[in-house]
Scaffold this motif. Structure first.
Motif, PDB file in Angstrom:
ATOM      1  N   PRO A   1       0.777  -1.077   0.042  1.00 39.13           N
ATOM      2  CA  PRO A   1       0.077   0.145   0.088  1.00 39.13           C
ATOM      3  C   PRO A   1       0.814   1.276   0.052  1.00 39.13           C
ATOM      4  O   PRO A   1       1.988   1.415   0.593  1.00 39.13           O
ATOM      5  N   GLY A   2       0.366   2.279  -0.702  1.00 36.55           N
ATOM      6  CA  GLY A   2       1.054   3.690  -1.040  1.00 36.55           C
ATOM      7  C   GLY A   2       2.302   3.593  -1.412  1.00 36.55           C
ATOM      8  O   GLY A   2       3.187   4.619  -1.154  1.00 36.55           O
ATOM      9  N   SER A   3       2.724   2.673  -2.330  1.00 37.51           N
ATOM     10  CA  SER A   3       3.851   2.695  -2.783  1.00 37.51           C
ATOM     11  C   SER A   3       4.358   2.272  -4.071  1.00 37.51           C
ATOM     12  O   SER A   3       5.384   1.757  -4.650  1.00 37.51           O
ATOM     13  N   HIS A   4       3.028   2.672  -5.247  1.00 36.33           N
ATOM     14  CA  HIS A   4       3.208   2.271  -6.458  1.00 36.33           C
ATOM     15  C   HIS A   4       3.798   3.129  -7.453  1.00 36.33           C
ATOM     16  O   HIS A   4       4.170   2.986  -8.610  1.00 36.33           O
ATOM     17  N   GLU A   5       4.011   4.600  -6.880  1.00 34.71           N
ATOM     18  CA  GLU A   5       4.289   5.706  -7.791  1.00 34.71           C
ATOM     19  C   GLU A   5       5.466   5.514  -8.616  1.00 34.71           C
ATOM     20  O   GLU A   5       5.774   5.645  -9.806  1.00 34.71           O
ATOM     21  N   ARG A   6       6.480   4.975  -7.781  1.00 30.75           N
ATOM     22  CA  ARG A   6       7.923   4.933  -8.682  1.00 30.75           C
ATOM     23  C   ARG A   6       7.864   3.744  -9.763  1.00 30.75           C
ATOM     24  O   ARG A   6       8.261   4.023 -11.122  1.00 30.75           O
ATOM     25  N   ALA A   7       7.235   2.657  -9.374  1.00 24.57           N
ATOM     26  CA  ALA A   7       6.992   1.457 -10.422  1.00 24.57           C
ATOM     27  C   ALA A   7       6.253   1.750 -11.546  1.00 24.57           C
ATOM     28  O   ALA A   7       6.572   1.413 -12.717  1.00 24.57           O
ATOM     29  N   ALA A   8       5.075   2.641 -11.225  1.00 15.70           N
ATOM     30  CA  ALA A   8       4.064   2.984 -12.306  1.00 15.70           C
ATOM     31  C   ALA A   8       4.599   4.049 -13.280  1.00 15.70           C
ATOM     32  O   ALA A   8       4.647   3.678 -14.391  1.00 15.70           O
ATOM     33  N   GLN A   9       5.464   4.891 -12.842  1.00 14.83           N
ATOM     34  CA  GLN A   9       6.062   5.841 -13.566  1.00 14.83           C
ATOM     35  C   GLN A   9       7.129   5.078 -14.393  1.00 14.83           C
ATOM     36  O   GLN A   9       7.351   5.562 -15.772  1.00 14.83           O
ATOM     37  N   ALA A  10       7.869   4.371 -13.991  1.00 14.62           N
ATOM     38  CA  ALA A  10       9.105   3.625 -14.640  1.00 14.62           C
ATOM     39  C   ALA A  10       8.273   2.727 -15.731  1.00 14.62           C
ATOM     40  O   ALA A  10       8.966   2.873 -16.835  1.00 14.62           O
ATOM     41  N   ALA A  11       7.085   2.041 -15.556  1.00 10.34           N
ATOM     42  CA  ALA A  11       6.573   1.428 -16.567  1.00 10.34           C
ATOM     43  C   ALA A  11       6.128   2.478 -17.678  1.00 10.34           C
ATOM     44  O   ALA A  11       5.994   1.814 -18.839  1.00 10.34           O
ATOM     45  N   ALA A  12       5.448   3.533 -17.613  1.00 10.35           N
ATOM     46  CA  ALA A  12       5.064   4.599 -18.388  1.00 10.35           C
ATOM     47  C   ALA A  12       6.327   4.902 -19.289  1.00 10.35           C
ATOM     48  O   ALA A  12       6.289   5.025 -20.299  1.00 10.35           O
ATOM     49  N   ASP A  13       7.546   5.280 -18.419  1.00  9.56           N
ATOM     50  CA  ASP A  13       8.637   5.560 -19.488  1.00  9.56           C
ATOM     51  C   ASP A  13       9.384   4.483 -20.234  1.00  9.56           C
ATOM     52  O   ASP A  13       9.880   4.709 -21.359  1.00  9.56           O
ATOM     53  N   LEU A  14       9.009   3.170 -19.806  1.00  7.18           N
ATOM     54  CA  LEU A  14       9.374   2.197 -20.718  1.00  7.18           C
ATOM     55  C   LEU A  14       8.199   1.619 -21.707  1.00  7.18           C
ATOM     56  O   LEU A  14       8.399   0.637 -22.385  1.00  7.18           O
ATOM     57  N   GLY A  15       7.042   2.713 -22.074  1.00 11.33           N
ATOM     58  CA  GLY A  15       6.106   2.265 -22.976  1.00 11.33           C
ATOM     59  C   GLY A  15       4.783   1.851 -22.800  1.00 11.33           C
ATOM     60  O   GLY A  15       3.972   1.545 -23.381  1.00 11.33           O
ATOM     61  N   ALA A  16       4.429   1.603 -21.427  1.00 10.68           N
ATOM     62  CA  ALA A  16       3.122   1.410 -21.041  1.00 10.68           C
ATOM     63  C   ALA A  16       2.116   2.403 -21.195  1.00 10.68           C
ATOM     64  O   ALA A  16       2.296   3.481 -20.562  1.00 10.68           O
ATOM     65  N   VAL A  17       0.950   2.209 -22.200  1.00 13.92           N
ATOM     66  CA  VAL A  17       0.199   3.161 -22.408  1.00 13.92           C
ATOM     67  C   VAL A  17      -0.698   3.418 -21.200  1.00 13.92           C
ATOM     68  O   VAL A  17      -1.732   4.232 -21.061  1.00 13.92           O
ATOM     69  N   ARG A  18      -0.997   2.472 -20.246  1.00 13.82           N
ATOM     70  CA  ARG A  18      -1.883   2.422 -18.985  1.00 13.82           C
ATOM     71  C   ARG A  18      -0.938   1.541 -18.034  1.00 13.82           C
ATOM     72  O   ARG A  18      -0.356   0.646 -18.447  1.00 13.82           O
ATOM     73  N   VAL A  19      -1.102   1.928 -16.893  1.00 10.01           N
ATOM     74  CA  VAL A  19      -0.631   1.138 -15.840  1.00 10.01           C
ATOM     75  C   VAL A  19      -1.869   0.794 -15.022  1.00 10.01           C
ATOM     76  O   VAL A  19      -2.385   1.714 -14.006  1.00 10.01           O
ATOM     77  N   LEU A  20      -2.145  -0.298 -14.594  1.00 16.42           N
ATOM     78  CA  LEU A  20      -3.093  -0.851 -13.881  1.00 16.42           C
ATOM     79  C   LEU A  20      -2.479  -1.338 -12.506  1.00 16.42           C
ATOM     80  O   LEU A  20      -1.533  -2.050 -12.416  1.00 16.42           O
ATOM     81  N   VAL A  21      -2.839  -0.659 -11.374  1.00 15.97           N
ATOM     82  CA  VAL A  21      -2.218  -0.519  -9.956  1.00 15.97           C
ATOM     83  C   VAL A  21      -2.863  -1.478  -9.167  1.00 15.97           C
ATOM     84  O   VAL A  21      -4.162  -1.212  -8.815  1.00 15.97           O
ATOM     85  N   HIS A  22      -2.133  -2.361  -8.412  1.00 18.58           N
ATOM     86  CA  HIS A  22      -2.916  -3.045  -7.063  1.00 18.58           C
ATOM     87  C   HIS A  22      -2.016  -3.085  -5.920  1.00 18.58           C
ATOM     88  O   HIS A  22      -0.990  -3.609  -5.981  1.00 18.58           O
ATOM     89  N   GLU A  23      -2.505  -2.259  -4.925  1.00 13.53           N
ATOM     90  CA  GLU A  23      -1.761  -2.197  -3.864  1.00 13.53           C
ATOM     91  C   GLU A  23      -2.288  -3.120  -2.808  1.00 13.53           C
ATOM     92  O   GLU A  23      -3.393  -3.066  -2.319  1.00 13.53           O
TER      93      GLU A  23
END
Length: 328
Positions: A46-68
């Motif tokens: 919980p509360g820790s997805h920001e870094r991983a989500a941004q990295a996924a977008a930087d690598l080409g993800a058009v959407r990032v689905l997050v589950h905490e």
């Protein structure tokens, strides 16, 4: 862009203990971009997805689905499998791409069994034809290239780390929270662990762009240092054949092959390795293979792009000296 190229492709990106992305993420998202629109799935505490989500977008993800999930690091496999299954319902993807890591294979098998989906493991690439997604494999020690596909439904594919060179363009961050109902399926729970940090200036073997491996021809643990010396000059990871590991020259973690690590680097240098089929199974998809062996009939020369018939203790020191001279 055709409708097929816009079709969503789910990518499970593994999150490291420091909440970044595993090295395999770039290749997975690059592969997904070649067959559709990459949609990443990220599972974190919980509360820790920001870094991983941004990295996924930087690598080409058009959407990032997050589950905490509070169980993200304590229950083995289940939170990620639950999240990936929920993501399949939301996205209805043509395919799900997952790293062929230990954890990745576990989740891939679980979600395929739970959803009744077709699965292909240890692919070295994916493509799309007029009938759908095709997974490409290098099998029987690299002796054959084969393709696999499913006749219906979402195709679950695990991809060998380092096998895909393609990279996707960075995308703006678009994050969506997944609504995941935790399943009641049994799962092993991590009660405690001891953190071990390995400090090395060399790249990690799995996923390395360059690998220098040594075999039984090095003769001893002391002489195996020649492999490490060349690896350091090239900025490469250190690998070994099973024979070298069994002889005690280097720990098992460095073993390349069917019962070790499968690698697909840009450059693979084999020193004193005969090239048994078990070893070739773990490295034959390397883009360029250089072999040094005093036995002209060694099987490694059958797959090498460049081969030197000679004593490694004569050839390699000259190579190291030449590399150092070029740096100077």
């Amino acid at each position: 862009m055709t409708n097929a190229q816009q079709a969503p492709v789910l990518v499970l990106v593994e999150v490291t203990p420091d909440l970044g992305l595993a090295k395999s993420a770039a290749g997975l998202l690059g592969a997904a971009a070649g067959i559709g629109a990459p949609v990443a799935v990220v599972v974190t505490p919980p509360g820790s997805h920001e870094r991983a989500a941004q990295a996924a977008a930087d690598l080409g993800a058009v959407r990032v689905l997050v589950h905490e999930s509070v169980d993200a690091t304590s229950l083995l496999g289940r939170p990620v499998t639950d999240a990936l299954s929920a993501a399949i319902d939301v996205v209805q993807p043509d395919a799900v791409l997952i790293s062929n890591s230990v954890d990745g294979r576990d989740v891939a098998g679980a979600v395929a069994a739970r959803r009744g989906l077709g699965i292909a493991v240890d692919a070295v690439g994916v493509s799309r034809d007029e009938e759908g997604i095709v997974a490409h494999h290098s099998v029987f020690g690299g002796a054959y290239n084969v393709d696999s596909a499913v006749t219906s439904g979402t195709f679950v594919v695990t991809i060998r780390q380092g096998a895909v060179d393609a990279r996707a363009e960075a995308r703006p961050l678009v994050v969506e929270q997944l609504d995941v109902a935790p399943s009641a399926r049994r799962a092993a729970r991590v009660e405690s662990f001891d953190e071990v940090k390995a400090v090395s200036s060399r790249p990690e073997l799995r996923g390395a762009k360059k690998v220098v491996s040594g075999g039984r021809g090095l003769g001893s643990k002391e002489q195996f240092s020649l492999v490490e010396e060349l690896a350091d000059e090239l900025g490469a990871a250190v690998g070994a054949s099973r024979a070298a590991v069994d002889a005690g020259y280097i720990p098992h973690a460095h073993q390349v092959g069917q019962t070790g690590v499968a690698v697909a680097p840009q450059l693979y240098v084999a020193l004193g390795i005969s090239g048994a089929i078990q070893h070739r199974a773990g490295m034959q998809t390397a883009k360029s293979i250089i072999a040094v062996n005093k036995d002209a009939d060694a099987p490694i020369f059958q797959i090498a792009d460049f081969g030197v018939v000679g004593d490694v203790f004569t050839v390699v020191p000259q190579l190291i000296e030449s590399l150092r001279a070029r740096k100077d």
